[in-house]
Design a protein around this motif. Structure first.
Motif, mmCIF file in Angstrom:
data_model
loop_
_atom_site.group_PDB
_atom_site.id
_atom_site.type_symbol
_atom_site.label_atom_id
_atom_site.label_comp_id
_atom_site.label_asym_id
_atom_site.label_seq_id
_atom_site.Cartn_x
_atom_site.Cartn_y
_atom_site.Cartn_z
ATOM 1 N N ARG A 163 -11.283 -53.952 -26.032
ATOM 2 C CA ARG A 163 -10.731 -53.205 -27.174
ATOM 3 C C ARG A 163 -9.201 -53.093 -27.068
ATOM 4 O O ARG A 163 -8.502 -53.105 -28.082
ATOM 5 C CB ARG A 163 -11.366 -51.826 -27.239
ATOM 6 N N LEU A 164 -8.683 -52.991 -25.856
ATOM 7 C CA LEU A 164 -7.222 -52.953 -25.701
ATOM 8 C C LEU A 164 -6.607 -54.306 -26.068
ATOM 9 O O LEU A 164 -5.538 -54.367 -26.695
ATOM 10 C CB LEU A 164 -6.857 -52.572 -24.263
ATOM 11 N N LEU A 165 -7.275 -55.371 -25.703
ATOM 12 C CA LEU A 165 -6.787 -56.705 -26.077
ATOM 13 C C LEU A 165 -6.839 -56.907 -27.590
ATOM 14 O O LEU A 165 -6.032 -57.651 -28.154
ATOM 15 C CB LEU A 165 -7.616 -57.781 -25.378
ATOM 16 N N GLU A 166 -7.767 -56.228 -28.246
ATOM 17 C CA GLU A 166 -7.872 -56.308 -29.704
ATOM 18 C C GLU A 166 -6.959 -55.301 -30.394
ATOM 19 O O GLU A 166 -6.854 -55.308 -31.622
ATOM 20 C CB GLU A 166 -9.309 -56.035 -30.133
ATOM 21 N N ALA A 167 -6.320 -54.428 -29.607
ATOM 22 C CA ALA A 167 -5.502 -53.338 -30.152
ATOM 23 C C ALA A 167 -6.321 -52.510 -31.143
ATOM 24 O O ALA A 167 -5.849 -52.147 -32.223
ATOM 25 C CB ALA A 167 -4.233 -53.876 -30.800
ATOM 26 N N ASP A 168 -7.562 -52.199 -30.751
ATOM 27 C CA ASP A 168 -8.459 -51.422 -31.604
ATOM 28 C C ASP A 168 -7.901 -50.020 -31.810
ATOM 29 O O ASP A 168 -7.667 -49.278 -30.847
ATOM 30 C CB ASP A 168 -9.843 -51.354 -30.947
ATOM 31 N N ARG A 169 -7.710 -49.639 -33.053
ATOM 32 C CA ARG A 169 -7.046 -48.370 -33.343
ATOM 33 C C ARG A 169 -7.841 -47.165 -32.849
ATOM 34 O O ARG A 169 -7.270 -46.203 -32.320
ATOM 35 C CB ARG A 169 -6.811 -48.248 -34.847
ATOM 36 N N ALA A 170 -9.156 -47.186 -33.037
ATOM 37 C CA ALA A 170 -9.973 -46.049 -32.608
ATOM 38 C C ALA A 170 -9.877 -45.853 -31.099
ATOM 39 O O ALA A 170 -9.795 -44.722 -30.614
ATOM 40 C CB ALA A 170 -11.424 -46.271 -33.026
ATOM 41 N N THR A 171 -9.888 -46.948 -30.356
ATOM 42 C CA THR A 171 -9.775 -46.848 -28.900
ATOM 43 C C THR A 171 -8.392 -46.372 -28.489
ATOM 44 O O THR A 171 -8.252 -45.520 -27.607
ATOM 45 C CB THR A 171 -10.070 -48.211 -28.253
ATOM 46 N N LEU A 172 -7.375 -46.888 -29.126
ATOM 47 C CA LEU A 172 -6.005 -46.501 -28.775
ATOM 48 C C LEU A 172 -5.748 -45.021 -29.056
ATOM 49 O O LEU A 172 -4.921 -44.402 -28.381
ATOM 50 C CB LEU A 172 -5.009 -47.370 -29.541
ATOM 51 N N ARG A 173 -6.470 -44.451 -30.018
ATOM 52 C CA ARG A 173 -6.293 -43.023 -30.304
ATOM 53 C C ARG A 173 -6.826 -42.149 -29.174
ATOM 54 O O ARG A 173 -6.497 -40.965 -29.091
ATOM 55 C CB ARG A 173 -6.978 -42.660 -31.627
ATOM 56 N N LEU A 174 -7.650 -42.716 -28.299
ATOM 57 C CA LEU A 174 -8.136 -41.962 -27.141
ATOM 58 C C LEU A 174 -7.084 -41.876 -26.039
ATOM 59 O O LEU A 174 -7.235 -41.092 -25.104
ATOM 60 C CB LEU A 174 -9.390 -42.626 -26.571
ATOM 61 N N LEU A 175 -6.038 -42.688 -26.149
ATOM 62 C CA LEU A 175 -5.014 -42.761 -25.114
ATOM 63 C C LEU A 175 -3.770 -41.980 -25.522
ATOM 64 O O LEU A 175 -3.529 -41.712 -26.697
ATOM 65 C CB LEU A 175 -4.647 -44.219 -24.840
#
Length: 490
Positions: free
Chosen positions: A415-427
């Protein structure tokens, strides 16, 4: 109708219990709405579809067993948060006794539906604690009737299991608790330190030994006094509250400590409160009506059910193979609790880094992703997040201890390699501002708190040393497959 049934001198206890438990449910549902879709949703790190498969011929006890969608999850979470807010405000408590009963059972059912499909990300002891607390508090009634005495006693039994179970698991689990050295390490190696953890860690070792001794007293002796006559029971509850406040001040354990504090009020009567705060009436607020027969029957039936379910956790307390944070039924009622049966003496942290470079060599510019609660930047002071629960941060701590990731960590890297927005919001920090990195990797570091001299010299909060590579550089091919770096490039 049944004079012994009502405990009219525990009105403050009821108000704290109902509003406090509802407040924790509010936090839990807000946390679920913010984190569940990215962690467990349709495109989550552990998609919920796998949890909905039948196990042993049975599907999980959940409203999502027939259908799951991120939208439905958010609707359930929003509904739970709305009901919780009403109960925190105390509005349903002005109605008939069935109203808060139904609303608390609705909270319990909704959150049970979430926990039962939450897999690893909802596998924490305080999830089952909240479920059990919500179910029991449902039977405290409304302001029209006196608090049922059987419910108050059962909440004391819950606090007893919570505290005594934790004390026994420590004594059985790790020698450092028995030789009083556990807190030489705990403040530094706990899952999520807070701003005062370093200060607590740097206290003299005799103070740490006194801390451990006080912990044993609070968890192995004091819980028995919760069942003593007043004012002894109130004093015992006060000891539990004070020790839990120390844990709140020096760590981030989601809502575990706050909920324990709330539940301890079941042993504090209005007379004791009046002796300390004369403004509070000695007999609380008198009930406006006698408890109706239907309410007495329902409460006694619920009490009988809970007493019957108590056999398994009672046996567990005195078992040589004591289970920690275990549920013995699908409803998560009358559970076994415990924490830190073993103490980690060395803090390991996993840092995830990415790069835009074509070749993922050590010479490339690697930038670190930042988590909210995990130590990362050695100069950053840990923050206070509890009672909010940062689920991904907690799982990263367990992963550094050697926990099997069950695929979620590999999916996180994807998901980080995809720059997934939902995942990045967890960081906390995305060093690429939404752009896709070409490669990611994971390194392992040994962290320790800086001494006072090191802090003055370097300005750093943490000192760290690299231990090695957990995951070598990974990329994604155009077809979505994994692209592994040539080892000769590193």
């Amino acid at each position: 109708m049944v004079e012994w049934f009502g405990a009219g001198d525990y009105e403050l206890a009821r108000q704290v219990l109902q509003r406090g438990v509802a407040a924790v449910y509010l936090i839990a549902f807000l946390s679920t709405a913010a984190q569940f879709p990215a962690l467990l949703g349709e495109r989550g790190l552990l998609p919920v579809a796998r949890a909905l498969r039948p196990h042993g011929g049975r599907r999980p006890l959940s409203v999502f067993r027939w259908h799951y969608s991120d939208r439905l999850l958010r609707v359930v979470a929003a509904g739970g948060a709305a009901i919780s807010a009403l109960l925190v405000a105390g509005l349903p408590q002005f109605g008939p006794p069935w109203l808060p009963l139904v609303l608390f059972l609705a909270l319990w059912g909704a959150y049970l539906s979430v926990v039962n499909i939450g897999q690893t990300f909802y596998g924490f002891g305080w999830e089952t604690l909240l479920l059990e607390a919500g179910f029991i508090v449902a039977f405290l009634g409304s302001n029209e009737v006196a608090p049922p005495v059987t419910v108050l006693w059962f909440i004391r039994w819950l606090v007893f299991r919570l505290e005594f179970g934790a004390g026994m698991i420590k004594m059985r689990g790790d020698r450092s608790w028995r030789d009083l050295t556990a807190l030489y390490y705990h403040h530094e190696t706990q899952p999520m330190p807070n701003p005062l953890s370093r200060w607590a860690h740097l206290l003299p070792k005799p103070v740490h030994r006194f801390e451990v001794l006080g912990n044993h007293l609070a968890q192995l002796v004091v819980p028995f006094l919760l069942f003593a006559p007043q004012p002894v029971a109130s004093v015992a509850a006060a000891v539990v509250i004070v020790t839990q406040l120390w844990l709140v001040a020096t760590g981030n354990f989601a809502w575990l400590n706050v909920l324990t504090i709330v539940l301890a009020f079941a042993a504090i009567d209005d007379g004791t409160v009046h002796a300390l705060l004369p403004a509070w009436p000695a007999n609380g607020a008198p009930a406006t009506a006698a408890a109706p027969l239907w309410f007495v029957v329902v409460v006694l039936a619920a009490t009988a059910l809970l007493v019957a379910l108590s056999w398994w956790p009672l046996r567990n307390l005195f078992s040589r193979r004591q289970l920690m944070n275990a549920s013995f039924n699908r409803w998560h009622l009358v559970n076994a609790y415990g924490a830190f049966g073993s103490v980690t003496t060395r803090r390991r942290e996993i840092e995830i880094e990415g790069t835009l470079a074509e070749v993922p060599s050590d010479a490339a510019s690697w930038l670190a992703y930042g988590f909210h609660g995990k130590p990362g930047d050695p100069a950053r002071i840990p923050r206070q997040f509890a009672p909010y629960h940062l689920r991904l941060d907690w799982l990263m701590w367990f992963l550094a201890l050697g926990m099997r990731d069950s695929g979620w960590f590999r999916m996180l890297l994807q998901r980080l390699l995809e720059a997934d927005r939902a995942t990045l919001r967890l960081l906390r920090v995305d060093p690429f501002d939404g752009e896709r990195p070409r490669w990611v990797r994971a390194r392992v570091f040994h962290y320790r708190f800086a001494t006072r001299a090191e802090r003055r010299r370097t300005g750093l909060w943490w000192m760290r040393e690299e231990e090695g590579l957990l995951v070598a550089p990974l990329g994604l091919e155009r077809n979505g497959g994994w692209l592994e770096a040539d080892r000769d490039e590193n």
